[in-house]
Scaffold this motif. Sequence first.
Motif, mmCIF file in Angstrom:
data_model
loop_
_atom_site.group_PDB
_atom_site.id
_atom_site.type_symbol
_atom_site.label_atom_id
_atom_site.label_comp_id
_atom_site.label_asym_id
_atom_site.label_seq_id
_atom_site.Cartn_x
_atom_site.Cartn_y
_atom_site.Cartn_z
ATOM 1 N N HIS A 75 0.830 -1.209 0.000
ATOM 2 C CA HIS A 75 0.000 0.000 0.000
ATOM 3 C C HIS A 75 0.864 1.259 0.000
ATOM 4 O O HIS A 75 0.637 2.185 -0.785
ATOM 5 N N TYR A 76 1.874 1.306 0.875
ATOM 6 C CA TYR A 76 2.733 2.488 0.961
ATOM 7 C C TYR A 76 3.455 2.738 -0.356
ATOM 8 O O TYR A 76 3.534 3.879 -0.836
ATOM 9 N N ASN A 77 3.991 1.675 -0.946
ATOM 10 C CA ASN A 77 4.736 1.839 -2.191
ATOM 11 C C ASN A 77 3.855 2.344 -3.325
ATOM 12 O O ASN A 77 4.292 3.127 -4.169
ATOM 13 N N ASN A 78 2.606 1.884 -3.348
ATOM 14 C CA ASN A 78 1.689 2.389 -4.369
ATOM 15 C C ASN A 78 1.366 3.860 -4.154
ATOM 16 O O ASN A 78 1.204 4.619 -5.116
ATOM 17 N N GLN A 79 1.269 4.274 -2.890
ATOM 18 C CA GLN A 79 1.056 5.690 -2.601
ATOM 19 C C GLN A 79 2.230 6.524 -3.113
ATOM 20 O O GLN A 79 2.040 7.593 -3.702
ATOM 21 N N VAL A 80 3.429 6.029 -2.899
ATOM 22 C CA VAL A 80 4.627 6.741 -3.355
ATOM 23 C C VAL A 80 4.669 6.789 -4.882
ATOM 24 O O VAL A 80 4.956 7.833 -5.480
ATOM 25 N N ARG A 81 4.372 5.676 -5.523
ATOM 26 C CA ARG A 81 4.403 5.644 -6.991
ATOM 27 C C ARG A 81 3.387 6.621 -7.585
ATOM 28 O O ARG A 81 3.660 7.288 -8.585
ATOM 29 N N ALA A 82 2.230 6.699 -6.952
ATOM 30 C CA ALA A 82 1.214 7.644 -7.437
ATOM 31 C C ALA A 82 1.679 9.085 -7.268
ATOM 32 O O ALA A 82 1.476 9.927 -8.149
ATOM 33 N N GLN A 83 2.336 9.385 -6.134
ATOM 34 C CA GLN A 83 2.823 10.736 -5.891
ATOM 35 C C GLN A 83 3.933 11.106 -6.869
ATOM 36 O O GLN A 83 3.984 12.231 -7.383
ATOM 37 N N VAL A 84 4.817 10.161 -7.140
ATOM 38 C CA VAL A 84 5.905 10.410 -8.094
ATOM 39 C C VAL A 84 5.337 10.684 -9.482
ATOM 40 O O VAL A 84 5.811 11.573 -10.203
ATOM 41 N N TYR A 85 4.314 9.930 -9.860
ATOM 42 C CA TYR A 85 3.673 10.167 -11.157
ATOM 43 C C TYR A 85 3.118 11.584 -11.230
ATOM 44 O O TYR A 85 3.315 12.292 -12.224
ATOM 45 N N GLN A 86 2.427 12.012 -10.176
ATOM 46 C CA GLN A 86 1.883 13.366 -10.147
ATOM 47 C C GLN A 86 3.001 14.405 -10.196
ATOM 48 O O GLN A 86 2.845 15.476 -10.788
ATOM 49 N N ALA A 87 4.116 14.094 -9.574
ATOM 50 C CA ALA A 87 5.247 15.029 -9.592
ATOM 51 C C ALA A 87 5.771 15.224 -11.005
ATOM 52 O O ALA A 87 6.083 16.344 -11.414
ATOM 53 N N PHE A 88 5.861 14.134 -11.770
ATOM 54 C CA PHE A 88 6.325 14.255 -13.145
ATOM 55 C C PHE A 88 5.349 15.063 -13.987
ATOM 56 O O PHE A 88 5.753 15.841 -14.852
ATOM 57 N N VAL A 89 4.054 14.880 -13.747
ATOM 58 C CA VAL A 89 3.050 15.664 -14.472
ATOM 59 C C VAL A 89 3.229 17.149 -14.167
ATOM 60 O O VAL A 89 3.187 17.997 -15.061
ATOM 61 N N ALA A 90 3.441 17.464 -12.872
ATOM 62 C CA ALA A 90 3.600 18.858 -12.471
ATOM 63 C C ALA A 90 4.892 19.457 -13.024
ATOM 64 O O ALA A 90 4.915 20.611 -13.470
ATOM 65 N N VAL A 91 5.973 18.697 -12.999
ATOM 66 C CA VAL A 91 7.238 19.185 -13.553
ATOM 67 C C VAL A 91 7.094 19.427 -15.053
ATOM 68 O O VAL A 91 7.573 20.435 -15.586
ATOM 69 N N ASP A 92 6.439 18.516 -15.732
ATOM 70 C CA ASP A 92 6.207 18.676 -17.167
ATOM 71 C C ASP A 92 5.443 19.969 -17.446
ATOM 72 O O ASP A 92 5.784 20.735 -18.356
ATOM 73 N N ASP A 93 4.419 20.232 -16.643
ATOM 74 C CA ASP A 93 3.598 21.425 -16.837
ATOM 75 C C ASP A 93 4.402 22.701 -16.621
ATOM 76 O O ASP A 93 4.325 23.645 -17.410
ATOM 77 N N THR A 94 5.207 22.726 -15.568
ATOM 78 C CA THR A 94 5.965 23.944 -15.284
ATOM 79 C C THR A 94 7.116 24.149 -16.273
ATOM 80 O O THR A 94 7.485 25.289 -16.560
ATOM 81 N N VAL A 95 7.660 23.068 -16.795
ATOM 82 C CA VAL A 95 8.692 23.207 -17.826
ATOM 83 C C VAL A 95 8.086 23.793 -19.099
ATOM 84 O O VAL A 95 8.714 24.612 -19.783
ATOM 85 N N LEU A 96 6.855 23.413 -19.412
ATOM 86 C CA LEU A 96 6.178 24.009 -20.562
ATOM 87 C C LEU A 96 5.953 25.508 -20.343
ATOM 88 O O LEU A 96 6.068 26.304 -21.273
ATOM 89 N N LYS A 97 5.625 25.893 -19.104
ATOM 90 C CA LYS A 97 5.462 27.313 -18.796
ATOM 91 C C LYS A 97 6.801 28.047 -18.910
ATOM 92 O O LYS A 97 6.855 29.188 -19.381
ATOM 93 N N LEU A 98 7.864 27.407 -18.480
ATOM 94 C CA LEU A 98 9.192 28.001 -18.609
ATOM 95 C C LEU A 98 9.544 28.181 -20.080
ATOM 96 O O LEU A 98 10.100 29.207 -20.482
ATOM 97 N N GLU A 99 9.201 27.192 -20.877
ATOM 98 C CA GLU A 99 9.455 27.277 -22.317
ATOM 99 C C GLU A 99 8.694 28.445 -22.934
ATOM 100 O O GLU A 99 9.248 29.199 -23.750
ATOM 101 N N ALA A 100 7.434 28.603 -22.541
ATOM 102 C CA ALA A 100 6.624 29.691 -23.085
ATOM 103 C C ALA A 100 7.171 31.052 -22.677
ATOM 104 O O ALA A 100 7.116 32.012 -23.448
ATOM 105 N N ALA A 101 7.709 31.154 -21.457
ATOM 106 C CA ALA A 101 8.255 32.428 -20.986
ATOM 107 C C ALA A 101 9.590 32.747 -21.654
ATOM 108 O O ALA A 101 9.869 33.903 -21.985
ATOM 109 N N LEU A 102 10.409 31.735 -21.885
ATOM 110 C CA LEU A 102 11.721 31.955 -22.499
ATOM 111 C C LEU A 102 11.627 32.144 -24.006
ATOM 112 O O LEU A 102 12.371 32.940 -24.592
ATOM 113 N N TYR A 103 10.730 31.415 -24.635
ATOM 114 C CA TYR A 103 10.640 31.426 -26.092
ATOM 115 C C TYR A 103 9.195 31.703 -26.527
ATOM 116 O O TYR A 103 8.521 30.806 -27.076
ATOM 117 N N PRO A 104 8.695 32.909 -26.279
ATOM 118 C CA PRO A 104 7.302 33.221 -26.606
ATOM 119 C C PRO A 104 6.998 33.131 -28.097
ATOM 120 O O PRO A 104 5.841 32.959 -28.480
#
Length: 256
Positions: free
Chosen positions: A212-241
């Motif tokens: 159970h604990y490991n699945n909770q961690v795996r789910a959180q890590v997945y969400q972290a990658f989604v969030a990092v992906d989103d903010t990197v896209l925002k960084l891209e838009a700000a640097l290269y409009p």
Amino acid sequence: MILRRIRAHIEAENWFAVFLDFAIVVIGVFIGIQVANWNEDRAVERDQRAMLEQLYADLAPRLEGWREGNEVYAIEEDASERFVLDALLAGTLDETDKARFESGLMALVRWQLIDVSLLQRRMESTELFSEFQGTAYEDILVNLYSNWARTEDFVSQYENRGHDARNIIFNRIFMKPGPYNPRGFTAITPEYVFDELVQDREFRHAVAQLYHYNNQVRAQVYQAFVAVDDTVLKLEAALYPDGNTPDLNPAEPETD
């Protein structure tokens, strides 16, 4: 030159000329300071942009590999751990499945690792909260950093929660007293008796808890990658409009 002129005007009691010369000096100093400040601001902006472009170049080509690798890892680990739980619930284990069972046990007690450490090191080294405060990049970088820090904290909390369960599994399957040591774990040969594990309620509970604990961690890590992906896209838009992003070659994630 200007000082001699001012002195001559004072001796001649030409106060208007004195005032004019003094104003010229003050204005000249002011302009010089402003130009120096402007040059300094431009240099800071260049340094900031260079850092952000490097951060983008470090992260953008790796994100797809990180995300896909994490998905494959999560699926494999989940299946491996689930096999252990199913075998215990069924109460049977074929000899041909013994290696798979032991691999699942290893997956259960293995510490969950998360490494986009390049991101954290780079952002900490730039004194993020002062250097980019008030800039267009502040919210993007703060969100990027806080998301990863939050995920690392989440993983650490679940590692601590599973400490006792790991010790139970370690002691049962290796018949060794003492706390679980992840560094020496793979060097020890399992010495468990499967039928005894099936009857051991504490062991079965520890397996279910870690799963159970490991699945909770795996789910959180997945969400972290989604969030990092989103903010990197925002960084891209700000640097290269204009959408003219650099051509980046995929690279392997850095490891410490």
